[in-house]
Scaffold this motif. Structure first.
Motif, mmCIF file in Angstrom:
data_model
loop_
_atom_site.group_PDB
_atom_site.id
_atom_site.type_symbol
_atom_site.label_atom_id
_atom_site.label_comp_id
_atom_site.label_asym_id
_atom_site.label_seq_id
_atom_site.Cartn_x
_atom_site.Cartn_y
_atom_site.Cartn_z
ATOM 1 N N PHE A 79 0.488 -0.989 -0.195
ATOM 2 C CA PHE A 79 0.271 -0.070 0.382
ATOM 3 C C PHE A 79 1.256 1.386 -0.061
ATOM 4 O O PHE A 79 0.336 2.108 -0.559
ATOM 5 N N ALA A 80 2.002 1.662 0.369
ATOM 6 C CA ALA A 80 2.909 2.302 1.004
ATOM 7 C C ALA A 80 2.578 2.966 -0.466
ATOM 8 O O ALA A 80 3.014 4.332 -0.696
ATOM 9 N N ALA A 81 3.502 1.906 -1.126
ATOM 10 C CA ALA A 81 3.848 2.359 -3.249
ATOM 11 C C ALA A 81 2.694 2.363 -3.806
ATOM 12 O O ALA A 81 2.850 3.324 -5.176
ATOM 13 N N PHE A 82 2.101 2.861 -3.827
ATOM 14 C CA PHE A 82 0.168 3.420 -4.229
ATOM 15 C C PHE A 82 0.308 4.731 -4.116
ATOM 16 O O PHE A 82 -0.775 5.735 -4.824
ATOM 17 N N LYS A 83 0.979 5.816 -2.947
ATOM 18 C CA LYS A 83 0.879 6.911 -2.563
ATOM 19 C C LYS A 83 1.107 7.597 -3.936
ATOM 20 O O LYS A 83 0.376 8.746 -4.461
ATOM 21 N N PRO A 84 2.046 7.505 -4.568
ATOM 22 C CA PRO A 84 2.564 8.405 -5.850
ATOM 23 C C PRO A 84 1.289 7.439 -6.680
ATOM 24 O O PRO A 84 1.208 9.337 -8.166
ATOM 25 N N MET A 85 0.250 6.951 -6.623
ATOM 26 C CA MET A 85 -0.778 7.182 -7.591
ATOM 27 C C MET A 85 -1.921 7.568 -6.913
ATOM 28 O O MET A 85 -2.994 7.224 -8.140
ATOM 29 N N GLU A 86 -2.046 8.309 -6.489
ATOM 30 C CA GLU A 86 -3.486 8.685 -6.018
ATOM 31 C C GLU A 86 -4.593 9.604 -6.630
ATOM 32 O O GLU A 86 -5.658 9.199 -6.413
ATOM 33 N N ALA A 87 -3.702 10.515 -7.604
ATOM 34 C CA ALA A 87 -4.480 10.966 -8.318
ATOM 35 C C ALA A 87 -4.509 10.353 -9.615
ATOM 36 O O ALA A 87 -5.175 10.647 -10.361
ATOM 37 N N TRP A 88 -4.094 8.685 -9.794
ATOM 38 C CA TRP A 88 -4.731 8.413 -11.513
ATOM 39 C C TRP A 88 -5.755 7.322 -10.838
ATOM 40 O O TRP A 88 -6.160 7.332 -9.894
ATOM 41 N N SER A 89 -5.858 7.406 -12.489
ATOM 42 C CA SER A 89 -7.080 6.720 -11.934
ATOM 43 C C SER A 89 -7.071 5.455 -11.971
ATOM 44 O O SER A 89 -6.360 4.526 -12.544
ATOM 45 N N VAL A 90 -7.733 4.291 -11.028
ATOM 46 C CA VAL A 90 -8.040 2.760 -10.597
ATOM 47 C C VAL A 90 -8.985 1.827 -10.873
ATOM 48 O O VAL A 90 -9.920 2.438 -11.030
ATOM 49 N N TRP A 91 -8.533 0.600 -11.271
ATOM 50 C CA TRP A 91 -9.482 -0.457 -11.729
ATOM 51 C C TRP A 91 -9.077 -1.614 -10.068
ATOM 52 O O TRP A 91 -7.543 -1.994 -10.172
ATOM 53 N N ALA A 92 -9.667 -2.318 -9.707
ATOM 54 C CA ALA A 92 -9.437 -3.181 -8.908
ATOM 55 C C ALA A 92 -10.254 -4.480 -9.290
ATOM 56 O O ALA A 92 -11.335 -4.551 -9.611
ATOM 57 N N ASP A 93 -9.912 -5.749 -9.511
ATOM 58 C CA ASP A 93 -10.964 -6.971 -10.025
ATOM 59 C C ASP A 93 -10.029 -7.928 -8.387
ATOM 60 O O ASP A 93 -8.698 -8.057 -8.435
ATOM 61 N N LYS A 94 -10.957 -8.644 -7.571
ATOM 62 C CA LYS A 94 -11.112 -9.539 -6.436
ATOM 63 C C LYS A 94 -11.652 -10.754 -7.841
ATOM 64 O O LYS A 94 -12.614 -10.912 -7.844
ATOM 65 N N GLN A 95 -10.908 -11.732 -7.391
ATOM 66 C CA GLN A 95 -11.163 -13.255 -8.333
ATOM 67 C C GLN A 95 -12.538 -14.291 -7.139
ATOM 68 O O GLN A 95 -11.365 -14.166 -5.702
ATOM 69 N N ARG A 96 -13.288 -13.696 -7.159
ATOM 70 C CA ARG A 96 -14.572 -14.967 -5.654
ATOM 71 C C ARG A 96 -14.694 -16.103 -6.914
ATOM 72 O O ARG A 96 -15.125 -16.479 -5.748
ATOM 73 N N LYS A 97 -13.808 -16.892 -7.518
ATOM 74 C CA LYS A 97 -14.176 -18.200 -7.860
ATOM 75 C C LYS A 97 -12.864 -18.586 -8.701
ATOM 76 O O LYS A 97 -11.834 -17.295 -8.988
ATOM 77 N N PRO A 98 -12.734 -19.854 -8.518
ATOM 78 C CA PRO A 98 -11.031 -20.426 -9.357
ATOM 79 C C PRO A 98 -11.137 -19.883 -10.800
ATOM 80 O O PRO A 98 -12.060 -19.325 -11.620
ATOM 81 N N ASP A 99 -10.434 -19.209 -11.361
ATOM 82 C CA ASP A 99 -9.476 -18.755 -12.217
ATOM 83 C C ASP A 99 -9.704 -19.617 -13.497
ATOM 84 O O ASP A 99 -10.120 -20.396 -13.752
ATOM 85 N N VAL A 100 -9.963 -18.983 -14.625
ATOM 86 C CA VAL A 100 -10.174 -19.984 -15.805
ATOM 87 C C VAL A 100 -9.214 -20.872 -15.415
ATOM 88 O O VAL A 100 -9.240 -21.852 -16.266
ATOM 89 N N CYS A 101 -8.011 -20.965 -14.941
ATOM 90 C CA CYS A 101 -7.399 -22.153 -14.917
ATOM 91 C C CYS A 101 -7.429 -23.042 -13.353
ATOM 92 O O CYS A 101 -6.785 -23.531 -13.433
#
Length: 185
Positions: free
Chosen positions: A147-169
């Motif tokens: 999380f500390a490395a996220f600070k320089p990107m605070e003003a950037w657009s951000v997307w997050a994807d949480k894998q809630r079930k087994p992935d395609v593999c």
């Protein structure tokens, strides 16, 4: 602890058959769309593997850095032996390997994937190397010590994807998340 060790020990055998980068399904969907729109994208990757092989099928401008000699050798061999792959710049470097960023001019890359060792250092070293409008992707972004490395990107657009079930593999672990940011224009 045993489950994590089992996944790590099996990673080499899974690598040979894994057809997509080892990020969440939503992140892979983003990457597919990204390369459809940017077929000549310049990509920097920290941590070689299935994503390196996949990227080499999508672009002729791939730079991947790895610290493990046997893993590096396997990735390079797989790219050479896979007809659909373009040649790639695969570097074997001792850790911390984010010093490779010193080899590139600022605003060189359209996409940077951080999925290897020393991720905070990789992020911070790579940010100037990312073009305006480019994307930085971090796998396992749910881990608080990043999380500390996220600070320089605070003003950037951000997307997050949480894998809630087994992935395609068929792979899953609790809380697995991939996040990506877009550098402002």
């Amino acid at each position: 602890m045993k489950k994590a060790l089992l996944v790590l020990c099996c990673a080499t055998s899974l690598f040979a058959i894994r057809p997509v980068p080892w990020v969440t399904d939503g992140a892979n969907e983003f990457l597919e769309e990204f390369f459809q729109e940017h077929p000549d994208a310049k990509v920097l990757e920290f941590g070689s593997g299935a994503s390196t092989v996949w990227f080499s099928k999508k672009t002729k401008h791939l730079y991947s850095v790895e610290h493990n000699p046997s893993w590096h050798k396997l990735v390079v061999k797989t790219i050479r032996e896979t007809p659909e792959c373009n040649s790639a710049n695969c570097y074997l470097r001792k850790r911390p390997y984010y010093s490779i960023c010193d080899s590139f001019k600022d605003e060189t890359f359209d996409l940077i994937l951080v999925d290897g060792r020393n991720r905070k250092g990789c992020i911070l070293s790579a940010l100037p190397k990312l073009k305006k409008g480019g994307y930085l992707m971090l796998d396992n972004s749910e881990r608080p010590y990043y999380f500390a490395a996220f600070k320089p990107m605070e003003a950037w657009s951000v997307w997050a994807d949480k894998q809630r079930k087994p992935d395609v593999c068929g792979f899953i672990y609790p809380g697995w998340e991939t996040r990506w940011w877009q550098k402002p224009l």
